[in-house]
Scaffold this active site. Structure first.
Site, short mmCIF file in Angstrom:
data_model
loop_
_atom_site.label_atom_id
_atom_site.label_comp_id
_atom_site.label_asym_id
_atom_site.label_seq_id
_atom_site.Cartn_x
_atom_site.Cartn_y
_atom_site.Cartn_z
N ASP A 256 47.83 78.47 -40.31
CA ASP A 256 48.04 79.60 -39.39
C ASP A 256 46.71 80.33 -39.28
O ASP A 256 46.40 81.24 -40.06
CB ASP A 256 49.14 80.51 -39.96
CG ASP A 256 49.42 81.70 -39.06
OD1 ASP A 256 48.63 81.96 -38.15
OD2 ASP A 256 50.44 82.38 -39.31
N HIS B 119 21.54 74.53 -28.89
CA HIS B 119 22.72 74.34 -28.08
C HIS B 119 22.42 73.39 -26.93
O HIS B 119 23.15 72.45 -26.65
CB HIS B 119 23.07 75.72 -27.49
CG HIS B 119 24.51 76.00 -27.43
ND1 HIS B 119 25.26 76.22 -28.55
CD2 HIS B 119 25.35 76.10 -26.39
CE1 HIS B 119 26.50 76.45 -28.19
NE2 HIS B 119 26.58 76.38 -26.88
N LYS C 281 32.48 86.50 -36.53
CA LYS C 281 33.03 85.48 -35.62
C LYS C 281 32.37 84.13 -35.91
O LYS C 281 33.01 83.09 -35.90
CB LYS C 281 32.79 85.90 -34.17
CG LYS C 281 33.46 85.03 -33.12
CD LYS C 281 32.65 83.85 -32.64
CE LYS C 281 33.34 83.09 -31.52
NZ LYS C 281 32.60 81.91 -31.08
N GLU D 253 34.04 74.23 -29.29
CA GLU D 253 32.69 74.80 -29.06
C GLU D 253 31.61 73.87 -29.60
O GLU D 253 31.60 73.54 -30.79
CB GLU D 253 32.60 76.17 -29.76
CG GLU D 253 31.29 76.88 -29.52
CD GLU D 253 31.27 78.30 -30.13
OE1 GLU D 253 32.32 78.95 -30.20
OE2 GLU D 253 30.18 78.73 -30.52
C1 MEV Z 1 28.83 81.86 -31.52
O1 MEV Z 1 30.06 81.20 -31.41
C2 MEV Z 1 28.65 82.42 -32.92
C3 MEV Z 1 27.39 83.27 -33.11
O2 MEV Z 1 27.34 84.30 -32.12
C4 MEV Z 1 27.48 83.86 -34.50
C5 MEV Z 1 26.44 84.92 -34.79
O3 MEV Z 1 25.94 85.55 -33.85
O4 MEV Z 1 26.15 85.12 -36.00
C6 MEV Z 1 26.13 82.45 -32.95
#
Ligand code: MEV
Length: 433
Positions: free
Chosen positions: A284, A382, A268, A84
């Protein structure tokens, strides 16, 4: 531990790849063979064929280096394997901000993993539970016989915890937790072996029937914690004053603290960083993911793994705590040559130190995401990053990269053909002047 030079580098992404590799080789004392490993992905098809079943090939990911990290006063370069875009840049950027407040302070608890032994058909559960407590020392001694190497290294069985699950879909059951110090291993093998070895003794003591004997990925006795304090002044950028950025980050965290839908995405983002280091170092990462999300729900409601607040001086203070079952011996950490090189770049032998760096990377990643989300949104950065990559692919070098990328972002057209045409016109113009 060798004293390393600074990890604070700017414009690294603009350097040609061979220069980055040269610099990295000097920084981390990499040999030509180790550099070759980074180039070829580390394993041959033959090695892959010995790792898993039904092998038909290998699958490569980009390996990047996150810069600027200082963890417990020590400069580190952080290898990250991830597909990513923006993750490595985000971590490096946030590490630079944290550096202005002294970097990350991190700690990891003792490497105690939990193995679970399920006991069914127990004739008298309270009596069986009491008998297990009485026989605790004998059970722990039996567990300790299983892995003399871990014992020699100072690890081994630490505790026995008896739990009763009075109501399950198949009726009541007993669960025995074996707490086991796995030292520098991730520990799944050691714990599973010990649990399997204990089964007959547990049956003898309880009069029940042992079912599962397996490690728990909710490794809540093996926690890693990181903290950073960002001076308020470091947060201002473009049209965003520092107080607004800091307050925006706290509000973004509050959203995740209160709402599981947001918390899942928030966490995430934290795991974007942690997983990337986990993959680079042969961990792992599914176990880490499972542990992190289960830990995030430990109160009964899924929530944020991190916290952000302002201190009395208006500095932004971030903290992250999660289970990190990572190892520096055994498994892919040693079997995968690229993982060995990644550990060498990190310059660490101890699993505890690796966990400290990983939790710091998670906090950095969270900071980068929240700062972007609470201000200009994540798409802008991005797109700028993507545009730079397209510019480089079109042949732009040095200052041309920024200029081509800037024009593409301004036009909202980020394509190789557009990059080539901007580059041509830039060079024509330069030729004329
Ligand atoms: C994207 O891979 C991760 C984000 O969505 C994390 C977040 O929203 O805090 C940008």
């Amino acid at each position: 531990m060798n004293q390393k030079p600074s990890s604070r580098i700017s414009g690294f992404y603009n350097w040609p790849l061979p220069e980055r590799l040269d610099w990295l080789a000097r920084w981390a004392d990499l040999t030509d063979e180790e550099i070759a490993v980074l180039h070829n992905g580390g394993i041959s098809v033959d090695q892959a064929d010995r790792m898993i079943e039904n092998v038909v090939g290998r699958y490569a990911l980009p390996l990047g280096i996150a810069l600027n990290f200082q963890v417990n006063g020590r400069d580190v370069l952080v290898p990250m394997a991830i597909e990513e875009p923006s993750v490595v840049a985000g971590a490096s950027f946030a590490a630079r901000l944290a550096r202005e407040g002294g970097g990350f302070r991190a700690e990891a608890s003792a490497p105690e993993m939990i193995g679970q032994i399920q006991v069914l058909d127990v004739p008298d559960i309270p009596a069986a539970a009491a008998a297990l407590v009485t026989e605790r020392d004998r059970i722990l001694a039996r567990a300790d016989e299983v892995d003399p190497v871990i014992r020699q290294l100072g690890g081994g069985a630490r505790d026995l915890i008896v739990r009763v699950l009075p109501e399950t879909p198949v009726g009541p059951m007993l669960v025995v937790h074996l707490v086991y110090d796995v030292r520098d291993a991730m520990g799944a093998n050691a714990v599973n072996t010990a649990c399997e070895a204990l089964a007959p003794l547990i049956e003898e003591i309880t009069g029940g029937r042992v079912g599962l004997r397996i490690l728990s990925n909710l490794a809540d006795r093996r926690l890693a914690r990181a903290e950073c304090r960002i001076p308020a002044s470091a947060l201002a950028f473009n049209d965003f004053p520092s107080e607004r950025v800091a307050q925006g980050i706290v509000e973004a965290w509050a959203f995740a603290a209160a709402d599981p839908y947001r918390a899942a995405t928030h966490n995430k983002g934290i795991l974007n960083g942690i997983d990337a280091v986990a993959i680079a170092t042969g961990q792992d990462w599914r176990a880490i993911e499972a542990g992190a999300h289960a830990y995030a729900a430990r109160s009964g409601r899924y929530t944020s793994l991190s916290t952000w607040e302002l201190d009395a001086e208006g500095n932004l203070v971030g903290r992250l705590e999660l289970p990190l079952a990572v190892g520096t011996v055994g498994g892919a950490t040693r079997a995968h040559p690229a993982a060995r090189v990644a550990l060498k770049i990190l310059g660490m032998q101890a699993a505890r130190e690796l966990a400290e760096v990983m939790v710091a990377v998670g906090l950095a990643q969270n900071l980068a995401a929240l700062r972007a989300l609470a201000t200009e949104g994540i798409q802008k950065g991005h797109m700028a990053l993507h545009a730079r990559q397209v510019a480089i692919a079109a042949g732009a070098v040095g200052d041309e990269i920024e200029e081509v990328a800037r024009r593409m972002v301004a036009e909202g057209i980020i394509r190789p053909d557009r990059a080539e045409s901007i580059l041509r016109s830039l060079r024509n113009h330069q030729g004329k002047t």
